[in-house]
Design a protein around this motif. Structure first.
Motif, short mmCIF file in Angstrom:
data_model
loop_
_atom_site.label_atom_id
_atom_site.label_comp_id
_atom_site.label_asym_id
_atom_site.label_seq_id
_atom_site.Cartn_x
_atom_site.Cartn_y
_atom_site.Cartn_z
N ALA A 65 103.53 -67.04 6.16
CA ALA A 65 104.63 -67.61 5.38
C ALA A 65 105.76 -66.59 5.21
O ALA A 65 106.94 -66.95 5.25
N LEU A 66 105.40 -65.31 5.05
CA LEU A 66 106.41 -64.26 4.96
C LEU A 66 107.18 -64.15 6.27
O LEU A 66 108.42 -64.04 6.28
N ASP A 67 106.49 -64.19 7.39
CA ASP A 67 107.15 -64.14 8.69
C ASP A 67 108.09 -65.32 8.88
O ASP A 67 109.20 -65.17 9.41
N GLU A 68 107.68 -66.49 8.45
CA GLU A 68 108.52 -67.69 8.55
C GLU A 68 109.79 -67.52 7.72
O GLU A 68 110.89 -67.84 8.17
N LEU A 69 109.65 -67.01 6.52
CA LEU A 69 110.80 -66.77 5.65
C LEU A 69 111.72 -65.72 6.26
O LEU A 69 112.95 -65.86 6.28
N ALA A 70 111.15 -64.66 6.81
CA ALA A 70 111.94 -63.60 7.43
C ALA A 70 112.69 -64.10 8.66
O ALA A 70 113.79 -63.62 8.95
N ARG A 71 112.13 -65.07 9.38
CA ARG A 71 112.81 -65.61 10.56
C ARG A 71 114.15 -66.24 10.21
O ARG A 71 115.05 -66.28 11.03
N GLY A 72 114.28 -66.71 8.97
CA GLY A 72 115.54 -67.32 8.54
C GLY A 72 116.53 -66.34 7.94
O GLY A 72 117.60 -66.73 7.51
N ALA A 73 116.18 -65.06 7.90
CA ALA A 73 117.05 -64.06 7.26
C ALA A 73 117.91 -63.33 8.27
O ALA A 73 117.49 -63.05 9.39
N ASP A 74 119.13 -63.01 7.84
CA ASP A 74 120.00 -62.14 8.64
C ASP A 74 119.71 -60.68 8.34
O ASP A 74 119.83 -59.82 9.20
N VAL A 75 119.33 -60.42 7.08
CA VAL A 75 119.05 -59.07 6.61
C VAL A 75 117.74 -59.10 5.83
O VAL A 75 117.52 -60.00 5.02
N VAL A 76 116.87 -58.14 6.08
CA VAL A 76 115.67 -57.94 5.27
C VAL A 76 115.81 -56.59 4.60
O VAL A 76 115.99 -55.57 5.27
N LEU A 77 115.77 -56.58 3.27
CA LEU A 77 115.80 -55.34 2.49
C LEU A 77 114.40 -55.08 2.00
O LEU A 77 113.78 -55.96 1.40
N GLU A 78 113.92 -53.86 2.21
CA GLU A 78 112.55 -53.52 1.83
C GLU A 78 112.54 -52.09 1.33
O GLU A 78 113.27 -51.25 1.82
N SER A 79 111.71 -51.82 0.33
CA SER A 79 111.63 -50.45 -0.17
C SER A 79 110.25 -50.15 -0.72
O SER A 79 109.49 -51.05 -1.04
N GLY A 80 109.98 -48.85 -0.82
CA GLY A 80 108.72 -48.37 -1.36
C GLY A 80 108.13 -47.31 -0.45
O GLY A 80 108.69 -46.99 0.59
#
Length: 152
Positions: A65-80
């Protein structure tokens, strides 16, 4: 963001912790459509209102489900810390979502002996030399007010 020919807003997937809340907040302020996948229950009401107002919240039950959501994103912001990153492949440091601009903010990098260290405001202020100005010389360091290290 959209152009005259394509007025759709920039689509941003927000996978940040306190290290990069500011980045997603700034993109939202510029008109991006920001989706955050966490419940936000770990945040008090003031922090949630300050950092995440205007974002859409989506529950993601699994990696597919995360991969599916990411497929629709232009930008992914991630931190940690490196061990907690969901979109960076540990074996080679590449993105699981190469179609998007994948911005990763870590306290101590993706490689090296400190890659899994946590970095809150006090740690980052100290590592950056900001705490020498606060506190007593014979006592604990005192960070600058209002989480300045996390917001710079």
């Amino acid at each position: 963001m959209g152009t005259a020919a394509d007025p759709s807003p920039l689509r941003v997937l927000d996978l940040t912790d306190e290290l990069a809340y500011q980045g997603a907040r700034l993109l939202l302020g510029l008109g991006a459509d920001v989706v955050r996948i966490e419940s936000g229950a770990e945040l008090d009401a003031a922090a949630r209102a300050h950092w995440h107002a205007g974002k859409r919240w989506v529950r993601v039950p699994d990696d597919a489900a995360l991969d599916e959501l990411a497929r629709g994103a232009d930008v992914v912001l991630e931190s940690g810390p490196a061990a907690r990153l969901r979109g960076v492949r540990a074996e080679d440091g590449t993105s699981r979502w190469p179609h998007a601009v994948h911005v990763v903010v870590t306290p101590f990098g993706l490689t090296g002996p400190r890659r899994d260290w946590l970095g809150n405001d006090l740690v980052l202020a100290s590592a950056g030399g900001m705490t020498w100005m606060g506190g007593r010389s014979d006592g604990q360091p005192k960070p600058p007010p209002r989480e300045q290290a996390l917001q710079t």
